[in-house]
Design an enzyme around this catalytic site. Sequence first.
Site, mmCIF file in Angstrom:
data_model
loop_
_atom_site.group_PDB
_atom_site.id
_atom_site.type_symbol
_atom_site.label_atom_id
_atom_site.label_comp_id
_atom_site.label_asym_id
_atom_site.label_seq_id
_atom_site.Cartn_x
_atom_site.Cartn_y
_atom_site.Cartn_z
ATOM 1 N N CYS A 1 0.851 -1.197 0.000
ATOM 2 C CA CYS A 1 0.000 0.000 0.000
ATOM 3 C C CYS A 1 0.885 1.245 0.000
ATOM 4 O O CYS A 1 1.665 1.472 0.932
ATOM 5 C CB CYS A 1 -0.911 0.000 1.219
ATOM 6 S SG CYS A 1 -1.910 1.503 1.357
ATOM 7 N N VAL A 2 0.766 2.045 -1.031
ATOM 8 C CA VAL A 2 1.634 3.203 -1.195
ATOM 9 C C VAL A 2 1.445 4.218 -0.070
ATOM 10 O O VAL A 2 2.430 4.766 0.448
ATOM 11 C CB VAL A 2 1.467 3.845 -2.591
ATOM 12 C CG1 VAL A 2 0.079 4.405 -2.786
ATOM 13 C CG2 VAL A 2 2.527 4.904 -2.834
#
Length: 133
Positions: free
Chosen positions: A81-82
């Site tokens: 997840c960025v």
Amino acid sequence: MTDKTLVLNICGAPYASLAPLSALRFAKAALATGHKIQRVFFYQEGVTLANGLSCPPQDEINLTKEWQKLAAEHQVELAVCVAAALKRGIIDAKEAARYGLEQHNLAEGFVLTGLGQLVDGMANADRTVTFNS
């Protein structure tokens, strides 16, 4: 029982929770019995597993390397997840350039992505298994 396509969601931090190790053992067992793992999504504290600069002591399992090995052997996507990663200082070359940083530390084989990848995986897999702690 037919073989299932799985998505794993890892939320617990390596070395602070059992989530990444439990997920790794689960993944190996699932693959050994013929199931397919479409994607492993690292979220919340689980994103710290993608830090290419972590160096656990030699007498401990290197979870990052173990996940890289599993992904390479079985063509499993390691999605990070960025938003959660950036907040915790995990960054790839593209994001480093975007934010004017000279270094990046995303481990090889991991890819920064959005929550949409988790949702897509959940929609297309037979089962999603989440590992929290």
